[in-house]
Scaffold this motif. Sequence first.
Motif, short mmCIF file in Angstrom:
data_model
loop_
_atom_site.label_atom_id
_atom_site.label_comp_id
_atom_site.label_asym_id
_atom_site.label_seq_id
_atom_site.Cartn_x
_atom_site.Cartn_y
_atom_site.Cartn_z
N ALA A 156 44.47 10.72 46.46
CA ALA A 156 45.76 10.41 47.46
C ALA A 156 46.88 10.23 46.68
CB ALA A 156 45.38 9.16 48.13
N ASN A 157 46.98 9.83 45.41
CA ASN A 157 48.18 9.53 44.72
C ASN A 157 48.62 11.04 43.92
OD1 ASN A 157 46.23 9.91 42.48
ND2 ASN A 157 46.72 8.00 41.56
N GLY A 158 48.04 12.20 44.06
CA GLY A 158 48.16 13.52 43.68
C GLY A 158 47.45 13.94 42.40
N VAL A 159 46.84 13.06 41.86
CA VAL A 159 46.48 13.33 40.58
C VAL A 159 45.04 14.45 40.85
CG1 VAL A 159 44.87 12.46 38.48
CG2 VAL A 159 46.77 11.16 39.55
N LYS A 160 45.11 15.43 40.11
CA LYS A 160 43.99 16.51 40.43
C LYS A 160 42.92 16.36 39.40
CE LYS A 160 47.54 19.81 41.88
NZ LYS A 160 48.26 21.07 41.69
N SER A 161 41.69 16.99 39.86
CA SER A 161 40.68 16.96 39.06
C SER A 161 40.05 18.48 39.49
CB SER A 161 39.51 16.02 39.48
OG SER A 161 39.96 14.83 39.48
N ASN A 162 39.59 18.87 38.22
CA ASN A 162 38.97 20.36 38.08
C ASN A 162 37.50 19.99 38.21
OD1 ASN A 162 41.62 20.32 36.59
ND2 ASN A 162 41.19 22.38 37.40
N VAL A 163 36.72 20.80 38.85
CA VAL A 163 35.34 20.49 38.94
C VAL A 163 34.45 21.76 38.73
CG1 VAL A 163 33.37 19.95 40.62
CG2 VAL A 163 35.51 19.13 40.92
N MET A 164 33.53 21.71 37.82
CA MET A 164 32.48 22.98 37.42
C MET A 164 31.21 22.52 37.62
SD MET A 164 34.57 23.65 33.75
CE MET A 164 34.93 22.02 33.65
N LEU A 165 30.37 23.53 38.23
CA LEU A 165 28.97 23.10 38.49
C LEU A 165 28.14 24.35 38.40
CD1 LEU A 165 27.61 21.07 41.46
CD2 LEU A 165 26.65 23.36 41.03
N GLY A 166 27.28 24.00 37.61
CA GLY A 166 26.17 25.01 37.47
C GLY A 166 24.77 24.89 37.48
N VAL A 167 23.79 25.64 37.78
CA VAL A 167 22.54 25.32 37.51
C VAL A 167 21.89 26.24 36.39
CG1 VAL A 167 20.25 25.28 38.79
CG2 VAL A 167 22.14 24.42 39.96
N GLU A 168 21.11 25.67 35.55
CA GLU A 168 20.52 26.44 34.35
C GLU A 168 19.30 25.53 34.13
OE1 GLU A 168 21.82 28.09 30.12
OE2 GLU A 168 23.34 27.68 31.40
N ASP A 169 18.22 26.61 33.68
CA ASP A 169 17.01 25.80 33.10
C ASP A 169 16.61 24.75 34.21
OD1 ASP A 169 17.14 27.42 31.08
OD2 ASP A 169 18.25 26.15 29.93
N ASP A 170 16.65 24.81 35.43
CA ASP A 170 16.11 24.01 36.31
C ASP A 170 17.01 22.45 36.23
OD1 ASP A 170 14.92 23.83 38.73
OD2 ASP A 170 13.61 22.42 38.15
N LYS A 171 18.22 22.72 35.46
CA LYS A 171 19.20 21.50 35.52
C LYS A 171 20.35 21.79 36.25
CE LYS A 171 17.35 19.85 31.23
NZ LYS A 171 17.69 19.39 29.75
N CYS A 172 20.72 20.77 37.19
CA CYS A 172 22.11 21.00 37.73
C CYS A 172 23.07 20.26 36.58
CB CYS A 172 22.37 20.34 38.89
SG CYS A 172 23.97 20.18 39.64
N LYS A 173 24.23 20.75 36.25
CA LYS A 173 25.28 20.18 35.54
C LYS A 173 26.73 20.48 36.27
CE LYS A 173 22.68 22.29 31.56
NZ LYS A 173 22.56 23.65 31.16
N LEU A 174 27.05 18.96 36.57
CA LEU A 174 28.63 19.06 37.16
C LEU A 174 29.51 18.37 36.05
CD1 LEU A 174 30.02 18.63 39.61
CD2 LEU A 174 29.24 16.37 39.77
N VAL A 175 30.49 18.89 35.93
CA VAL A 175 31.66 18.60 35.18
C VAL A 175 32.92 18.04 35.85
CG1 VAL A 175 33.04 18.85 33.18
CG2 VAL A 175 30.86 19.64 33.20
#
Length: 144
Positions: free
Chosen positions: A103-122
Amino acid sequence: MKRTIALATLAVLALTAVAFAQDFGAFTMDVAGGWTASQEGPTAVVTKDDKSASLSITVMPAEGNNAKTFADAFVEEFKKSFATVGTPEAQDDGSYEWEMAAANGVKSNVMLGVEDDKCKLVVITNLEAAPDEIVAMMESIKEK
């Protein structure tokens, strides 16, 4: 005298910039000086001590789900706490990326992938506040 003060100042700056390897279970990462790391379940959170930026990394079992399924689920969850959440865009490697803003305008970048049966969220919040430190920490990640 000026030289001694200059050397002392450089020594303090060098010590504050030192990164320390930290174990987060699924991976290790060099945490930059001036940042504080914690872990809650599968999520590691590293926050700049002045609270101007943060990095969170979640590694969890994919349990047969693909990256699109996870991206859609996380978008719905993020909509509960962020003012705006962008649409996940598929990348050439099968991962997804999107932006969101508080709400204050601060941005976040999200990256998500699945590899080797693991979900990785950054999630990188306010990259502009500490780009060199965040990139260095990301590059230091070693999966186990």
